[in-house]
Scaffold this active site. Sequence first.
Site, mmCIF file in Angstrom:
data_model
loop_
_atom_site.group_PDB
_atom_site.id
_atom_site.type_symbol
_atom_site.label_atom_id
_atom_site.label_comp_id
_atom_site.label_asym_id
_atom_site.label_seq_id
_atom_site.Cartn_x
_atom_site.Cartn_y
_atom_site.Cartn_z
ATOM 1 C CB CYS A 1 -4.528 -52.782 36.241
ATOM 2 S SG CYS A 1 -3.849 -51.212 36.783
ATOM 3 C CG ASP B 1 1.616 -47.015 32.165
ATOM 4 O OD1 ASP B 1 2.448 -47.907 31.925
ATOM 5 O OD2 ASP B 1 0.943 -46.465 31.285
ATOM 6 C CB CYS C 1 -2.219 -52.478 32.510
ATOM 7 S SG CYS C 1 -2.006 -52.664 34.288
ATOM 8 C CG ASP C 2 -2.811 -47.037 31.254
ATOM 9 O OD1 ASP C 2 -3.855 -47.435 31.796
ATOM 10 O OD2 ASP C 2 -2.228 -46.002 31.593
ATOM 11 C CE LYS C 3 1.173 -46.870 27.528
ATOM 12 N NZ LYS C 3 0.690 -46.597 28.879
ATOM 13 C CB CYS D 1 -6.254 -45.604 37.018
ATOM 14 S SG CYS D 1 -4.608 -46.174 37.509
ATOM 15 C CD GLU E 1 1.603 -42.911 30.359
ATOM 16 O OE1 GLU E 1 1.483 -42.889 31.603
ATOM 17 O OE2 GLU E 1 0.829 -43.528 29.611
ATOM 18 C CB SER F 1 -0.368 -40.227 32.714
ATOM 19 O OG SER F 1 -1.463 -40.860 33.331
#
Length: 564
Positions: free
Chosen positions: A53, A85, A126-128, A203, A454, A480
């Site tokens: 990522c 994640d 990334c997600d966070k 992702c 998640e 997620s």
Amino acid sequence: MPQIDWKPRSRVVTDGIEATTSRGMLRAVGMGDADWEKPQIGIASSWNEITPCNLSLDRLAQGAKEGVHSGGGYPLQFGTVSVSDGISMGHEGMHFSLVSREVIADSVETVMMAERLDGTVLLAGCDKSLPGMLMAAARLDLSAIFLYAGSIAPGWVKLSDGTEKDVTIIDSFEAVGACKAGKMSEEDLKRIECAIAPGEGACGGMYTANTMASVAEALGMSLPGSAAPPSADRRRDSFAHRSGEAVVSLLKQGITARDILTKKAFENAIAVAMAFGGSTNVVLHLLAIAREAEVDLTIDDFNRIGETVPHIGDLKPFGTYVMNDVDRHGGVPVVMKALLDAGLLHGDCLTVTGKTVAENLAEIDPPAPDGTVLRSLDNPIHPTGGLTILKGTLAPEGAVVKTAGFDAEVFEGPARVFERERAAMDALTAGRINAGDVVVICYEGPKGGPGMREMLAITATIKGAGLGKDVLLLTDGRFSGGTTGLCIGHIAPEAVDAGPIAFVRDGDLIRVDIAARSLDLLVDESELTARRDGWAPLPPRYTRGVLAKYSKLVRSAAEGAVTG
């Protein structure tokens, strides 16, 4: 009109004899006499080598630095953490994922405040790390711009039966469930493992990272059109350079993050997330960013906006396509222009270009939705938004469901109650979960988990076992961005705070009604009162370290799971 100082903070480290020592330190990193009048721009990056990522961020940071120089500023790069994640899913590591959002925001604030930097370019993949960076921008209220790393290309796999298909990381989680259920060979599982991540980038579906990148663009905190291009696409280098130039321009104009992050901007962000059918995590993150910006956004705003915004993105995890397909058809501006033309977007919101949303879209002149990847508003996938807030006797403060991928309007069944995810996973793999069951996983909330893990591993296993349309999963944890199906999370109050979820027992009937936006525990109040007598929560899982601190500070999921 008062003159704008484009060095609103860094003069304390560059001007006068009192700054002799700080100037000496800055000379050691490359600055000189010609640079003291330039604004100092922090280039904050979550680059690391742990996950694909973030791999492009080092390159993009260099482009942003060149842009800052070109604009007349001086860039100073620093790093922050990022948690993958995909790697931390399904084990103890996931406790640390949501916590990293706060660590990122705090660390960026710390450097920016300590070094008296004037503005910032924020880079994340990334997600966070995306919401963490945006929270920092809102908290600091300096000139700031966000740049996303971009998403990964889909992988390609040929299975032993001759099937050929594109795959993303979510396919691997579901394949594990299928393999455990005897529906896939380990040979095919290995083929999928080797195909899911063919290079750099986040992702690829409309999971959390791409949802938040789209949201950042809708908020006005990213350059128009910058969310959708893939990570490896060289347009990203141009966006990096332009982002560096743009932050200096914002300083010259005196525009700061909170000038952009208004209530209307957050309403635009929610509308875009609803249209795409984005990740449930966007609810947590927008609430948290709004709190940092001192904007009065509540969980009820999501239903209010979702009632009027159709879901038009046929995107994974519930649909067919990925972010690269969105890019091929014009990117996020296509959706924003469609919403603007329908009166569903505020066109007068200021953005990092110094222009309004409407002005930006007029310049880009994006095409109409293609009708396949992005449907037209008059031919939507669903007539209302892809996310819904539920309330009821099981969730008085609220719960979140991705209605874009929910396979039933009404579901009623007996509860199977588990304290924490591992116990539920063990029961599932042992074949003790049956069609019609309502799996309730408690003590996974922000405080009780801690960290609000998640549940992708168990949801993917349920789907892989062929129970995805027959088993309802409820939790005070979260899911997620890759989760789809009969899953409801963010149940608040959480178990550790004596929320109703703490008092559910095996066999209790639970009913969810999507149209009524209700989630109810069908147990008499007198019985629940008796169950509360003498109740005590589970003891803290962590008594030292960051999670112990976090569990003492974190608030309800209904408030964004913020710590401040």
